[in-house]
Design a protein around this motif. Structure first.
Motif, short mmCIF file in Angstrom:
data_model
loop_
_atom_site.label_atom_id
_atom_site.label_comp_id
_atom_site.label_asym_id
_atom_site.label_seq_id
_atom_site.Cartn_x
_atom_site.Cartn_y
_atom_site.Cartn_z
N GLU A 4 0.83 -1.20 0.00
CA GLU A 4 0.00 0.00 0.00
C GLU A 4 0.86 1.25 0.00
O GLU A 4 0.55 2.24 -0.66
CB GLU A 4 -0.92 0.00 1.22
CG GLU A 4 -1.90 1.16 1.25
CD GLU A 4 -2.83 1.10 2.45
OE1 GLU A 4 -3.57 2.07 2.65
OE2 GLU A 4 -2.81 0.07 3.14
N MET A 5 2.01 1.24 0.72
CA MET A 5 2.84 2.44 0.82
C MET A 5 3.49 2.81 -0.51
O MET A 5 3.94 3.94 -0.69
CB MET A 5 3.91 2.27 1.90
CG MET A 5 4.97 1.24 1.57
SD MET A 5 6.34 1.25 2.77
CE MET A 5 5.49 0.73 4.26
N PHE A 6 3.55 1.85 -1.46
CA PHE A 6 4.18 2.13 -2.74
C PHE A 6 3.18 2.38 -3.87
O PHE A 6 3.58 2.70 -4.99
CB PHE A 6 5.09 0.98 -3.16
CG PHE A 6 6.20 0.69 -2.19
CD1 PHE A 6 6.93 1.72 -1.63
CD2 PHE A 6 6.51 -0.62 -1.83
CE1 PHE A 6 7.96 1.46 -0.74
CE2 PHE A 6 7.53 -0.89 -0.93
CZ PHE A 6 8.25 0.15 -0.38
N ARG A 7 1.89 2.20 -3.61
CA ARG A 7 0.91 2.22 -4.70
C ARG A 7 0.75 3.59 -5.32
O ARG A 7 0.36 3.71 -6.48
CB ARG A 7 -0.43 1.70 -4.19
CG ARG A 7 -0.45 0.19 -3.99
CD ARG A 7 -1.74 -0.29 -3.40
NE ARG A 7 -1.68 -1.73 -3.11
CZ ARG A 7 -2.58 -2.38 -2.40
NH1 ARG A 7 -3.62 -1.71 -1.88
NH2 ARG A 7 -2.45 -3.66 -2.18
N GLU A 8 1.00 4.66 -4.56
CA GLU A 8 0.79 6.00 -5.09
C GLU A 8 2.01 6.54 -5.82
O GLU A 8 1.98 7.67 -6.33
CB GLU A 8 0.40 6.94 -3.94
CG GLU A 8 -0.91 6.56 -3.27
CD GLU A 8 -1.24 7.47 -2.11
OE1 GLU A 8 -0.48 8.44 -1.90
OE2 GLU A 8 -2.24 7.23 -1.42
N LEU A 9 3.08 5.78 -5.88
CA LEU A 9 4.28 6.25 -6.56
C LEU A 9 4.08 6.26 -8.07
O LEU A 9 3.44 5.37 -8.64
CB LEU A 9 5.48 5.35 -6.22
CG LEU A 9 5.93 5.31 -4.75
CD1 LEU A 9 7.09 4.34 -4.60
CD2 LEU A 9 6.32 6.69 -4.26
N ASP A 10 4.64 7.26 -8.70
CA ASP A 10 4.61 7.27 -10.16
C ASP A 10 5.68 6.31 -10.68
O ASP A 10 6.50 5.78 -9.94
CB ASP A 10 4.83 8.69 -10.69
CG ASP A 10 6.12 9.31 -10.17
OD1 ASP A 10 7.14 8.59 -10.03
OD2 ASP A 10 6.12 10.52 -9.88
N GLU A 11 5.67 6.08 -12.00
CA GLU A 11 6.56 5.09 -12.60
C GLU A 11 8.03 5.46 -12.40
O GLU A 11 8.87 4.59 -12.14
CB GLU A 11 6.26 4.97 -14.10
CG GLU A 11 4.97 4.25 -14.42
CD GLU A 11 4.97 2.82 -13.92
OE1 GLU A 11 6.00 2.13 -14.08
OE2 GLU A 11 3.95 2.39 -13.37
N GLU A 12 8.33 6.77 -12.47
CA GLU A 12 9.72 7.18 -12.31
C GLU A 12 10.21 6.90 -10.90
O GLU A 12 11.32 6.35 -10.70
CB GLU A 12 9.85 8.67 -12.63
CG GLU A 12 11.30 9.18 -12.56
CD GLU A 12 11.41 10.65 -12.91
OE1 GLU A 12 12.53 11.19 -12.73
OE2 GLU A 12 10.40 11.25 -13.35
N SER A 13 9.39 7.22 -9.88
CA SER A 13 9.77 6.96 -8.49
C SER A 13 9.85 5.47 -8.21
O SER A 13 10.74 4.99 -7.50
CB SER A 13 8.76 7.62 -7.54
OG SER A 13 8.74 9.02 -7.72
N LEU A 14 8.90 4.74 -8.78
CA LEU A 14 8.89 3.29 -8.58
C LEU A 14 10.15 2.66 -9.15
O LEU A 14 10.77 1.78 -8.55
CB LEU A 14 7.65 2.68 -9.25
CG LEU A 14 7.25 1.27 -8.83
CD1 LEU A 14 6.85 1.25 -7.37
CD2 LEU A 14 6.11 0.76 -9.70
#
Length: 846
Positions: A706-716
């Protein structure tokens, strides 16, 4: 001698072989013993007819028999490879392994003992050199089990007795021929004996021959799938195998050809049943039985024809030496059986061999064609003096005649005298129950047939009256004699279950619903079930059943490659194997429950059968639990495997439908072949198992949090470079208490258990652990164990700090979890690095 004459003589001898077999059966004599009698008679009669002055009418026929191009090479290179291979090919290798120690003792140690004892006994009284006497000892140490085993089977002697004799003879020939070769070279070269060099050559010849046999058999087994169901091609490969292994080893590699042929046969026996379709396997065995019958019968007749030629110069002194030879071989064999063999039992290397068994093995050491072939090779050696040739030829031949015509003809009465032809009390009681059950089923079938064909009741009663009387007689005897103990009933049932389980796996292999390699793995483990039931009853069976679903050593090795070197492909293959093995096991065990209900209840009684069904039920539960753990982790792969199984089952049914239409002549051969061609095409497409993906792509795993779901592709992508994926199996210790805290673990899927000093905590998908030991710089204060298959993300120490610096929002979420854990563990004032906020002080999971 012309080729047509040779072929005519062989055809005539084959005719004799065919006529002798029914005579031997009616006379209740060993077939090979009767063949030897006939061969000696043919040789003696041919010699008389050729040299008598009474008539010349039979000279051509006599010459044709006596002048056959029979040399030691004919026996050793034409007949010996196939006879050795067939004997090994038909052995139950798994059962023979139980008696490895006594077989090796009698096959190798006994040959050395016999060689030394015979040499020591003959040298002082014969006037021959010690090396010659030792060589004769090696020649007469070769045993021929065929006549003995035939008697065992006729009398119903215990199976273990046959296995001991057959297993001994396989390696016995190899040891004896190797020692013979060493001594013959010493005699011809005149060199001084070198014990060390002789031992080294012996071991080298054995190990090298075994390696060649394994390699050759493995190559043939690898080629078998290319033959599909072409039985003639597969038989051809197996016929070529012993000759290639034997000649390549003996002539070109300088190792034991005998060991190579035997090893090739043993490997084919152990692995062939699992690699070759059951129908084709049965066809192979039948063909090899016929080949071995021809070869074995011919070699006995041909060798026996040589007897008059080899015994022509016998004297009374030779008869005295023959008595010494007989006494020496019996003494040497008795020393091994009654002196050395019990030591194996004492040190726990072998089951005890009873005294009656030892007596029969002692007296049953018959000699045959191999002994005569080795003696013949000595007479053909142009370097050796004539007196040595005559000495070896006469004594070796005389000894063969003694074992065949004295031991062979008295072995059957000896077995009866010792009571080895009688069933045990358990087998007798079981026989009565089987007989009563089978007779009842036959009688019911006769009644049903009579009703179906409207046969008069009076005729039907007359036909079943005999069966009613036999059933009554069996039941009356069963009331008079003690019943089978419950423990024996359970053991009988467990062995029957293991045997049936192996048959069901083979049935799945024949139906192509399981891959040959998985069938092979399952059959090896099921073999251990049967061995456990025979040796230790229920406890050993259950121990072997637990081992059947444990992780294999190859799986653990592949898992270590994944952990240490990040090599995932071996682990994916092992996981896929485990998936298929568990799936097939679950299917087979459900069929086994039905078998227990239908077959074991009438045979062993309801109470024992229910106990056996409970044992099977516990195995089903354990298998389903292990299978469900994999299904939860890889549901798509489980569906793919089950879909493949159903498709293969459908194809099998389709084949059966087309075959039924063809048998009923509703379709012709051309249409039938066309339909099968279409099925084969689909079958070939299903041959390859679906590929299993471990699912350790870091970006995919991060999206599950859940803590990573809002990251955009670049941040991910940026943060994903810091993580490494890892796969854990149930029961694996991920963190060990006392280890350095160098990593943080994020659970993408699965569950773990954290064992703290005062409690246990379970964590699941979306949780993380191991962060506090890393932050504090202290060692781990808890063990963390995987409860299921887990996919984890790992952050090393430096990457963890970078992770906290890169994304403030994620840092805040991470801190909130750590704060909650800190409040649960306020009693641990662990120091932490200065760059970590005060609220992160304290202990946590791991």
């Amino acid at each position: 001698m012309t080729l047509p004459a040779i072929l005519l003589a062989i055809a005539a001898l084959l005719t004799v072989v065919g006529l002798v077999q029914p005579v031997a059966v009616r006379a209740k004599l060993p077939h090979n013993v009767v063949l030897a009698m006939v061969g000696v008679a043919i040789g003696a009669l041919s010699t008389f007819l050729l040299y008598t002055s009474l008539t010349d009418a039979f000279n051509y026929a006599a010459e044709m028999i006596l002048h056959l191009p029979l040399s030691s090479a004919v026996f050793i290179y034409i007949f010996l490879p196939v006879l050795l291979f067939q004997a090994a090919f038909t052995l139950d290798v798994n059962r023979m392994i139980e008696d490895t120690a006594p077989i090796l003792l009698m096959a190798v140690v006994a040959v050395v003992v016999a060689t030394v004892v015979v040499g020591a006994a003959l040298a002082p009284v014969s006037g021959m050199p010690v090396v010659v006497c030792l060589m004769l000892g090696a020649i007469v140490a070769t045993t021929d089990p065929s006549a003995v085993v035939a008697i065992f089977r006729d009398l119903g002697a215990p199976g273990r007795l046959s296995r001991l004799v057959e297993g001994e003879s396989l390696l016995n020939d190899a040891a004896a021929i190797a020692i013979f070769g060493i001594l013959l070279n010493l005699l011809v070269s005149g060199a001084e004996p070198d014990i060390g060099a002789a031992v080294w050559f012996f071991l080298y010849a054995f190990a090298g021959g075994a390696a060649v046999g394994v390699a050759a058999a493995r190559l043939v087994l690898a080629a078998m799938p290319l033959m599909r169901d072409l039985r003639t091609a597969q038989v051809t490969l197996t016929v070529a195998l012993p000759y290639v292994a034997y000649i390549l080893s003996d002539q070109y590699l300088g190792v034991s050809g005998v060991v190579a042929a035997v090893t090739a046969g043993l490997v084919m026996s152990a692995l062939g049943r699992r690699r070759i379709a059951p129908d084709t396997w049965n066809f192979l065995q039948e063909m090899w039985e016929q080949i071995a019958f021809w070869a074995g019968s011919l070699v006995f007749v041909l060798a026996a024809i040589l007897v008059p030629r080899l015994m022509v110069d016998i004297t009374l002194f030779d008869l005295g030496l023959l008595l010494v030879l007989v006494a020496a071989t019996l003494a040497a064999r008795a020393a091994v059986l009654f002196g050395l063999l019990p030591l194996l039992t004492t040190v726990g290397l072998s089951q005890a061999v009873s005294t009656p068994y030892k007596v029969v093995i002692l007296w049953g050491g018959l000699r045959g064609a191999v002994t005569l072939a080795l003696a013949l090779s000595v007479t053909e050696n142009v370097v050796l003096p004539e007196d040595i040739k005559a000495f070896v030829a006469v004594l070796a031949t005389g000894y063969v005649l003694f074992t065949l015509f004295v031991k062979g003809l008295t072995l059957r009465p000896l077995i009866r005298l010792l009571g080895l032809d009688r069933l045990s009390a358990v087998d007798l009681a079981l026989r009565r129950q089987v007989l009563a059950l089978s007779l009842g089923n036959v009688m019911d079938a006769v009644k049903d047939t009579a009703r179906e064909h409207e046969i008069a009741p009076t005729v039907q009663r007359a036909a079943t009256r005999t069966y009613e009387a036999r059933i009554a007689e069996v039941m009356a005897r069963s009331e008079e004699e003690p019943a089978i103990a419950d423990r024996d009933r359970v053991n009988i049932g467990l062995v029957a279950l293991a045997t049936r389980e192996a048959e069901l796996v083979l049935d799945h292999q024949r139906q192509r619903t399981v891959s040959p390699r998985i069938a092979e793995l399952l059959l090896v483990r099921i073999g251990r079930l049967a061995e456990g039931a025979r040796q230790g009853g229920r406890l050993e069976y259950q121990r072997a059943a637990r081992a059947l679903i444990d992780f294999r050593p190859t799986f653990r090795f592949a898992h270590q490659l994944h952990r240490r070197l990040r090599w995932d492909r071996p682990l994916m293959g092992q996981l896929a194997d485990r998936f298929e093995m568990l799936l097939v096991s679950a299917l087979v065990l459900r069929q086994l429950e039905t078998f227990a209900e239908r077959k074991l209840v009438p045979l062993l009684g309801r109470r024992i059968a229910d106990l056996l069904k409970d044992i099977v039920g516990s195995r089903i539960d354990a298998t389903n639990k292990a299978l469900d753990a994999l299904r939860l982790q890889y549901p798509d792969y489980a569906e793919a495997l089950e879909r493949r199984f159903l498709q293969q089952t459908a194809l099998r049914r389709e084949r059966m439908e087309y075959r039924a239409l063809f048998d009923e002549r509703l379709i012709g051969q051309e249409l039938y072949s066309s339909l099968l061609h279409d099925v084969d095409a689909v079958q070939e497409a299903l041959k390859e198992r679906p590929q299993l993906d471990l699912g350790l792509d870091t970006r995919d795993l991060m999206r599950r949090f859940e803590m990573f779901r809002e990251l955009d592709e670049e941040s991910l992508t940026l943060i994903g470079r810091l993580f490494a994926g890892r796969f854990a199996v149930p029961g694996e210790r991920i963190i060990r208490r006392g280890d350095p805290g160098d990593s943080v673990y994020f659970i993408s899927s699965g569950a773990v258990e954290v064992v703290l000093p005062d409690r246990k905590v379970r964590l699941g998908s979306g949780d993380f652990f191991g962060e506090m030991a890393l932050l504090s710089g202290r060692r781990r204060n808890a063990d963390v164990t995987a409860l299921s298959y887990c996919r984890l993300l790992i952050l090393r120490a430096a990457d963890f700090r970078r992770f906290l610096r890169i994304h403030p929002t994620l840092r805040a979420r991470f801190e909130s979890v750590v704060r909650a854990r800190h409040q649960m563990n306020e009693d641990d004032p662990a120091p932490v690095p200065p760059d970590i906020p005060d609220m992160m002080k304290g202990s946590s999971k791991g």
